[in-house]
Design a protein around this motif. Structure first.
Motif, PDB file in Angstrom:
ATOM      1  N   ALA A   1      -3.172  -9.785  10.396  1.00  0.00           N
ATOM      2  CA  ALA A   1      -2.032  -9.016  10.890  1.00  0.00           C
ATOM      3  C   ALA A   1      -1.027  -8.694   9.796  1.00  0.00           C
ATOM      4  O   ALA A   1      -0.463  -7.600   9.754  1.00  0.00           O
ATOM      5  N   ALA A   2      -0.786  -9.629   8.892  1.00  0.00           N
ATOM      6  CA  ALA A   2       0.256  -9.452   7.885  1.00  0.00           C
ATOM      7  C   ALA A   2      -0.278  -9.042   6.518  1.00  0.00           C
ATOM      8  O   ALA A   2       0.352  -8.243   5.821  1.00  0.00           O
ATOM      9  N   ASN A   3      -1.432  -9.551   6.143  1.00  0.00           N
ATOM     10  CA  ASN A   3      -1.865  -9.378   4.768  1.00  0.00           C
ATOM     11  C   ASN A   3      -2.690  -8.133   4.494  1.00  0.00           C
ATOM     12  O   ASN A   3      -2.702  -7.635   3.366  1.00  0.00           O
ATOM     13  N   ALA A   4      -3.403  -7.612   5.483  1.00  0.00           N
ATOM     14  CA  ALA A   4      -4.180  -6.393   5.236  1.00  0.00           C
ATOM     15  C   ALA A   4      -3.266  -5.265   4.783  1.00  0.00           C
ATOM     16  O   ALA A   4      -3.541  -4.565   3.804  1.00  0.00           O
ATOM     17  N   VAL A   5      -2.139  -5.100   5.476  1.00  0.00           N
ATOM     18  CA  VAL A   5      -1.173  -4.066   5.118  1.00  0.00           C
ATOM     19  C   VAL A   5      -0.468  -4.408   3.812  1.00  0.00           C
ATOM     20  O   VAL A   5      -0.341  -3.571   2.911  1.00  0.00           O
ATOM     21  N   GLU A   6       0.002  -5.636   3.688  1.00  0.00           N
ATOM     22  CA  GLU A   6       0.755  -6.051   2.501  1.00  0.00           C
ATOM     23  C   GLU A   6      -0.072  -5.862   1.226  1.00  0.00           C
ATOM     24  O   GLU A   6       0.413  -5.295   0.227  1.00  0.00           O
ATOM     25  N   PHE A   7      -1.307  -6.311   1.252  1.00  0.00           N
ATOM     26  CA  PHE A   7      -2.131  -6.221   0.054  1.00  0.00           C
ATOM     27  C   PHE A   7      -2.568  -4.785  -0.214  1.00  0.00           C
ATOM     28  O   PHE A   7      -2.686  -4.379  -1.379  1.00  0.00           O
ATOM     29  N   TYR A   8      -2.825  -4.009   0.834  1.00  0.00           N
ATOM     30  CA  TYR A   8      -3.170  -2.607   0.614  1.00  0.00           C
ATOM     31  C   TYR A   8      -2.019  -1.882  -0.078  1.00  0.00           C
ATOM     32  O   TYR A   8      -2.212  -1.179  -1.081  1.00  0.00           O
ATOM     33  N   ILE A   9      -0.811  -2.032   0.445  1.00  0.00           N
ATOM     34  CA  ILE A   9       0.342  -1.327  -0.120  1.00  0.00           C
ATOM     35  C   ILE A   9       0.573  -1.731  -1.568  1.00  0.00           C
ATOM     36  O   ILE A   9       0.783  -0.878  -2.450  1.00  0.00           O
ATOM     37  N   HIS A  10       0.508  -3.024  -1.857  1.00  0.00           N
ATOM     38  CA  HIS A  10       0.800  -3.449  -3.228  1.00  0.00           C
ATOM     39  C   HIS A  10      -0.337  -3.108  -4.204  1.00  0.00           C
ATOM     40  O   HIS A  10      -0.086  -2.915  -5.399  1.00  0.00           O
ATOM     41  N   THR A  11      -1.556  -3.024  -3.698  1.00  0.00           N
ATOM     42  CA  THR A  11      -2.633  -2.519  -4.552  1.00  0.00           C
ATOM     43  C   THR A  11      -2.337  -1.081  -4.959  1.00  0.00           C
ATOM     44  O   THR A  11      -2.485  -0.695  -6.123  1.00  0.00           O
ATOM     45  N   GLU A  12      -1.878  -0.291  -3.984  1.00  0.00           N
ATOM     46  CA  GLU A  12      -1.532   1.097  -4.299  1.00  0.00           C
ATOM     47  C   GLU A  12      -0.283   1.182  -5.172  1.00  0.00           C
ATOM     48  O   GLU A  12      -0.128   2.133  -5.953  1.00  0.00           O
ATOM     49  N   ASP A  13       0.616   0.206  -5.061  1.00  0.00           N
ATOM     50  CA  ASP A  13       1.788   0.179  -5.945  1.00  0.00           C
ATOM     51  C   ASP A  13       1.370   0.088  -7.408  1.00  0.00           C
ATOM     52  O   ASP A  13       2.068   0.595  -8.297  1.00  0.00           O
ATOM     53  N   VAL A  14       0.268  -0.577  -7.662  1.00  0.00           N
ATOM     54  CA  VAL A  14      -0.242  -0.679  -9.035  1.00  0.00           C
ATOM     55  C   VAL A  14      -1.085   0.548  -9.380  1.00  0.00           C
ATOM     56  O   VAL A  14      -0.908   1.177 -10.426  1.00  0.00           O
ATOM     57  N   ARG A  15      -2.001   0.920  -8.489  1.00  0.00           N
ATOM     58  CA  ARG A  15      -2.893   2.054  -8.752  1.00  0.00           C
ATOM     59  C   ARG A  15      -2.117   3.340  -8.996  1.00  0.00           C
ATOM     60  O   ARG A  15      -2.397   4.095  -9.933  1.00  0.00           O
TER      61      ARG A  15
ATOM     62  N   GLU B   1      -5.008  -4.876 -15.363  1.00  0.00           N
ATOM     63  CA  GLU B   1      -3.854  -4.152 -15.886  1.00  0.00           C
ATOM     64  C   GLU B   1      -3.009  -5.005 -16.838  1.00  0.00           C
ATOM     65  O   GLU B   1      -2.298  -4.476 -17.687  1.00  0.00           O
ATOM     66  N   GLY B   2      -3.050  -6.318 -16.674  1.00  0.00           N
ATOM     67  CA  GLY B   2      -2.225  -7.176 -17.515  1.00  0.00           C
ATOM     68  C   GLY B   2      -0.821  -7.338 -16.946  1.00  0.00           C
ATOM     69  O   GLY B   2      -0.442  -6.657 -15.996  1.00  0.00           O
ATOM     70  N   PRO B   3      -0.018  -8.227 -17.521  1.00  0.00           N
ATOM     71  CA  PRO B   3       1.266  -8.607 -16.927  1.00  0.00           C
ATOM     72  C   PRO B   3       2.406  -7.609 -17.103  1.00  0.00           C
ATOM     73  O   PRO B   3       3.423  -7.725 -16.431  1.00  0.00           O
ATOM     74  N   GLU B   4       2.263  -6.625 -17.968  1.00  0.00           N
ATOM     75  CA  GLU B   4       3.381  -5.728 -18.265  1.00  0.00           C
ATOM     76  C   GLU B   4       3.140  -4.297 -17.810  1.00  0.00           C
ATOM     77  O   GLU B   4       3.834  -3.376 -18.239  1.00  0.00           O
ATOM     78  N   ALA B   5       2.204  -4.086 -16.929  1.00  0.00           N
ATOM     79  CA  ALA B   5       1.913  -2.735 -16.440  1.00  0.00           C
ATOM     80  C   ALA B   5       2.963  -2.310 -15.408  1.00  0.00           C
ATOM     81  O   ALA B   5       3.546  -3.146 -14.719  1.00  0.00           O
ATOM     82  N   PRO B   6       3.210  -1.015 -15.276  1.00  0.00           N
ATOM     83  CA  PRO B   6       4.197  -0.542 -14.307  1.00  0.00           C
ATOM     84  C   PRO B   6       3.688  -0.643 -12.880  1.00  0.00           C
ATOM     85  O   PRO B   6       2.481  -0.708 -12.632  1.00  0.00           O
ATOM     86  N   THR B   7       4.615  -0.675 -11.934  1.00  0.00           N
ATOM     87  CA  THR B   7       4.300  -0.621 -10.509  1.00  0.00           C
ATOM     88  C   THR B   7       5.275   0.352  -9.860  1.00  0.00           C
ATOM     89  O   THR B   7       6.242   0.795 -10.477  1.00  0.00           O
ATOM     90  N   LEU B   8       5.032   0.668  -8.602  1.00  0.00           N
ATOM     91  CA  LEU B   8       5.949   1.530  -7.855  1.00  0.00           C
ATOM     92  C   LEU B   8       7.145   0.757  -7.322  1.00  0.00           C
ATOM     93  O   LEU B   8       8.087   1.370  -6.800  1.00  0.00           O
ATOM     94  N   CYS B   9       7.139  -0.561  -7.422  1.00  0.00           N
ATOM     95  CA  CYS B   9       8.255  -1.382  -6.957  1.00  0.00           C
ATOM     96  C   CYS B   9       9.351  -1.340  -8.027  1.00  0.00           C
ATOM     97  O   CYS B   9       9.127  -1.799  -9.156  1.00  0.00           O
ATOM     98  N   GLU B  10      10.480  -0.799  -7.671  1.00  0.00           N
ATOM     99  CA  GLU B  10      11.551  -0.560  -8.642  1.00  0.00           C
ATOM    100  C   GLU B  10      11.931  -1.838  -9.391  1.00  0.00           C
ATOM    101  O   GLU B  10      12.249  -2.861  -8.782  1.00  0.00           O
TER     102      GLU B  10
END
Length: 211
Positions: free
Chosen positions: A98-112, A19-28
């Protein structure tokens, strides 16, 4: 690193790179560069990452995160892909899963899901059950500020009470979609809501879900 967490880590790294460094995310307020910096600081700068939970440290976290965001984007991607250093708690297999499966899944979807035309990912049943297990344990925490009673329900009928109160809204969906809803991504979560219409509208609009 364990299977789910490692897979989601690599998926996010690949997606951020594409996506490159300037793509939008769902994180405000965040572009992909900011999200990448957040992931790196979270794992590599424990002295600053405490600002995620402790308000008094939020200023330091912001400064350190800005410093990392100023680094070459390719460097940030490589730091994500290679994982935490040995001295990081996240390097321990149990903590990683315990911590990263959820964290990385959510942030992947924040980009997708910040892109037009996205569709939900098809997840294998084992990973779906793992996400449900995490959500069951964290439901009361992420739903503690819900303005209405909140029940999360899988299609098979299994439920988790995220917030006790009335009126009650029941949110039904696959574990990954319920996870996104409960972590404040209501607008993009593929779920069905049942309950009082006013309560449903209030729940959709609230910014109080999640950590």
């Amino acid at each position: 690193m364990s299977t789910h967490a490692k897979r989601e880590r690599l998926l996010l790294a690949d997606l951020l790179e594409a996506e490159g460094p300037e793509a939008p995310t769902l994180c405000e307020g965040w572009k992909t560069r900011d999200l990448a910096a957040h992931m790196v600081v979270r794992e590599r700068r424990a002295d600053a990452a405490g600002g995620l939970l402790i308000k008094q440290l939020a200023g330091r976290l912001e400064r350190v995160q800005d410093e990392f965001a100023a680094k070459p984007y390719e460097e940030l991607i490589q730091l994500i892909r290679t994982g935490p250093p040995r001295f990081s708690p996240f390097s321990l297999k149990q903590i990683d899963e315990a911590a990263n499966a959820v964290e990385f899944y959510i942030h992947t979807e924040d980009v997708r899901r910040a892109r037009p035309g996205w569709t939900p990912r098809a997840l294998d049943p084992v990973f779906s059950d793992a996400l449900w297990s995490r959500l069951e344990r964290s439901a009361r925490l992420v739903g503690r500020k819900s303005p209405v009673g909140l029940v999360l329900r899988r299609p098979d009928g299994r439920t988790a009470v995220a917030h006790r109160g009335v009126p009650v809204v029941t949110v039904t969906g696959e574990p990954a979609e319920l996870l996104l809803f409960a972590y404040g991504r209501q607008e993009v979560a593929d779920v069905e809501l049942d309950g009082d219409k006013t309560a449903i509208a209030t729940l959709h609009e609230t910014k109080q879900l999640g950590l």
